[in-house]
Design an enzyme around this catalytic site. Sequence first.
Site, PDB file in Angstrom:
ATOM      1  N   TYR A 121       0.852  -1.192   0.000  1.00  0.00           N
ATOM      2  CA  TYR A 121       0.000   0.000   0.000  1.00  0.00           C
ATOM      3  C   TYR A 121       0.883   1.235   0.000  1.00  0.00           C
ATOM      4  CZ  TYR A 121      -3.828   3.189   0.865  1.00  0.00           C
ATOM      5  OH  TYR A 121      -4.732   4.205   0.731  1.00  0.00           O
ATOM      6  N   GLN A 182     -10.700  -0.240   1.550  1.00  0.00           N
ATOM      7  CA  GLN A 182     -11.169  -1.097   0.467  1.00  0.00           C
ATOM      8  C   GLN A 182     -10.007  -1.722  -0.307  1.00  0.00           C
ATOM      9  OE1 GLN A 182     -11.945   2.116   0.888  1.00  0.00           O
ATOM     10  NE2 GLN A 182     -11.715   3.310  -0.988  1.00  0.00           N
ATOM     11  N   ASN A 205      -2.917   5.792   6.760  1.00  0.00           N
ATOM     12  CA  ASN A 205      -3.564   6.523   7.842  1.00  0.00           C
ATOM     13  C   ASN A 205      -4.089   5.558   8.903  1.00  0.00           C
ATOM     14  OD1 ASN A 205      -5.973   5.457   6.844  1.00  0.00           O
ATOM     15  ND2 ASN A 205      -6.547   7.324   5.771  1.00  0.00           N
ATOM     16  N   THR A 228       3.081   8.858  12.162  1.00  0.00           N
ATOM     17  CA  THR A 228       4.528   8.956  12.259  1.00  0.00           C
ATOM     18  C   THR A 228       4.944   9.669  13.545  1.00  0.00           C
ATOM     19  OG1 THR A 228       6.533   9.540  11.030  1.00  0.00           O
ATOM     20  CG2 THR A 228       4.757  11.156  11.041  1.00  0.00           C
ATOM     21  N   GLN A 250       8.332  16.232  10.724  1.00  0.00           N
ATOM     22  CA  GLN A 250       7.466  15.055  10.825  1.00  0.00           C
ATOM     23  C   GLN A 250       6.060  15.413  11.280  1.00  0.00           C
ATOM     24  OE1 GLN A 250       8.439  11.740   9.846  1.00  0.00           O
ATOM     25  NE2 GLN A 250       9.882  13.163   8.900  1.00  0.00           N
ATOM     26  N   HIS A 253       3.101  15.545   8.835  1.00  0.00           N
ATOM     27  CA  HIS A 253       2.452  14.346   8.302  1.00  0.00           C
ATOM     28  C   HIS A 253       0.957  14.361   8.555  1.00  0.00           C
ATOM     29  CE1 HIS A 253       5.008  11.226   6.516  1.00  0.00           C
ATOM     30  NE2 HIS A 253       6.004  11.789   7.177  1.00  0.00           N
ATOM     31  N   GLU A 318       9.363   5.956  16.667  1.00  0.00           N
ATOM     32  CA  GLU A 318       9.704   5.499  15.321  1.00  0.00           C
ATOM     33  C   GLU A 318      11.043   6.088  14.843  1.00  0.00           C
ATOM     34  OE1 GLU A 318       7.586   5.679  10.899  1.00  0.00           O
ATOM     35  OE2 GLU A 318       6.897   7.002  12.521  1.00  0.00           O
ATOM     36  N   HIS A 319      11.125   7.403  14.826  1.00  0.00           N
ATOM     37  CA  HIS A 319      12.353   8.093  14.401  1.00  0.00           C
ATOM     38  C   HIS A 319      13.002   8.745  15.615  1.00  0.00           C
ATOM     39  CE1 HIS A 319       9.481   8.512  10.913  1.00  0.00           C
ATOM     40  NE2 HIS A 319      10.505   7.938  10.301  1.00  0.00           N
ATOM     41  N   ASP A 352      13.490   8.976   5.217  1.00  0.00           N
ATOM     42  CA  ASP A 352      12.165   8.837   4.626  1.00  0.00           C
ATOM     43  C   ASP A 352      12.209   8.742   3.112  1.00  0.00           C
ATOM     44  OD1 ASP A 352      10.677   8.781   6.918  1.00  0.00           O
ATOM     45  OD2 ASP A 352       9.979  10.853   6.801  1.00  0.00           O
ATOM     46  N   GLU A 406       4.929 -36.243  29.319  1.00  0.00           N
ATOM     47  CA  GLU A 406       3.884 -35.244  29.057  1.00  0.00           C
ATOM     48  C   GLU A 406       2.529 -35.877  28.734  1.00  0.00           C
ATOM     49  OE1 GLU A 406       5.481 -32.893  25.888  1.00  0.00           O
ATOM     50  OE2 GLU A 406       6.979 -31.913  27.153  1.00  0.00           O
ATOM     51  N   HIS A 411       2.320 -39.418  20.397  1.00  0.00           N
ATOM     52  CA  HIS A 411       3.667 -38.921  20.116  1.00  0.00           C
ATOM     53  C   HIS A 411       4.686 -40.017  20.404  1.00  0.00           C
ATOM     54  CE1 HIS A 411       1.829 -34.970  20.022  1.00  0.00           C
ATOM     55  NE2 HIS A 411       2.997 -34.358  19.848  1.00  0.00           N
TER      56      HIS A 411
END
Length: 429
Positions: A121, A182, A205, A228, A250, A253, A318-319, A352, A406, A411
């Site tokens: 995406y 979608q 988003n 972000t 940033q 964003h 993140e950054h 980025d 066990e 087994h």
Amino acid sequence: MAEYIKTGKSTTEIAKADAEVREAVQKILDDVQQRGDTAVRELSAKFDHWSPESFRLTQDQIDTIIKSIPEQTINDIKFAQANVRRFAEAQRAALKDIEVETMPGVILGHKNIPVNSVGCYIPGGRYPMVASAHMSVLTAKVAGVKRVIACTPPINGKIPAATVTAMALAGADEIYILGGVQAMAAMGFGTKSICPVDMLVGPGNAFVAEAKRQLFGKVGIDLLAGPTETLVIADETADAEMVATDLLGQAEHGPTSPCALITTSRILAFETIKEIERQLQLLPTGEVARIAWEDNGRIILVNSLEEAVIEADKLAYEHVEVLTKNPEYFKKNMTNFGALFLGPETNVAYGDKVIGTNHTLPTKGAARYTGGLWVGKFIKTCTYQKVKPEVTAQIGEYCTRLCELENFAAHAEQAKLRVKRYGNKEVIK
């Protein structure tokens, strides 16, 4: 002890907004799962005012779009993609298949196998995220993924030409002009016109991120990339202009993007507040950045670099940009970050857009347990084993006893059968 000079929204306010997003996304996913292409087309028309004859671009359409792009833009995209490719190839080379004989006659190994199909995406909306094509499509191709498809939304009813060009140059096998939840649903569930994928990657988003979260399990995902985040760690050697510039870099964003400053300098803290206000008056995207700063901005004053590390690891942003006398100290001691930018000569925008590391990174504290998107995310490390006839009976005896410990009777029978077939001893009772 750390002093909070500025704080953002409370966790309660954030949780309420998240709940509303979850409910909306669930309805869309259910609709696409039940009605397929019909739902996708209706949702695209509703949210993006986009309902072409086919969401997938033909090769002729792609070629025409690429020809419409200025040569300088093509060269710039190729420059960025070359950097991303070089780093991704170096990372791929670090992933080795192994095979070892752990004891005489017992051979164990693992193979690094790319997933077969990936859906990428590439966000649009307010900003056409051209660079996300490099980070997702190209990285998947370097990893060895056979089928890589890519979705990006139209922008104001038009095909984002530069984004499509970047997708094509990165090696996308199928390109769709389709956005939002979608698009994620169509790639994840599959429809009559879009074959489903094994994995979904890429930023987006809050609704796109929530769609990935709800689709996880049906498909694999890279990580949950929320709004972000950027953190600047600075001491008295930093200047307020650079700190403010890099925080707002940033914050633009979106209105939910957190940005924070951790500093050992009280003077720098208050100078940064003033400088941010000055720059917000001039910045073309200042309206969005202002909301992000006012709602989600933080300034934390600490007494030492050691305390700065503690507070930074708590945030797990993140950054993380380090503007201190000795940036290497943070490289050595920090453990929770998506990407680290060391010294005033680099910045988050480099990462980025162009420098070569991946910009799809963990947010919302996920840096405590995961890194960002890289070739390894597209690769399954799968184990295999082989046991030679002369040792399988010996292994079987150990296995039998451990299975019975066990209460796994069936087994144990697997192991007993090997003892019977390949051993010289009496069958275990």
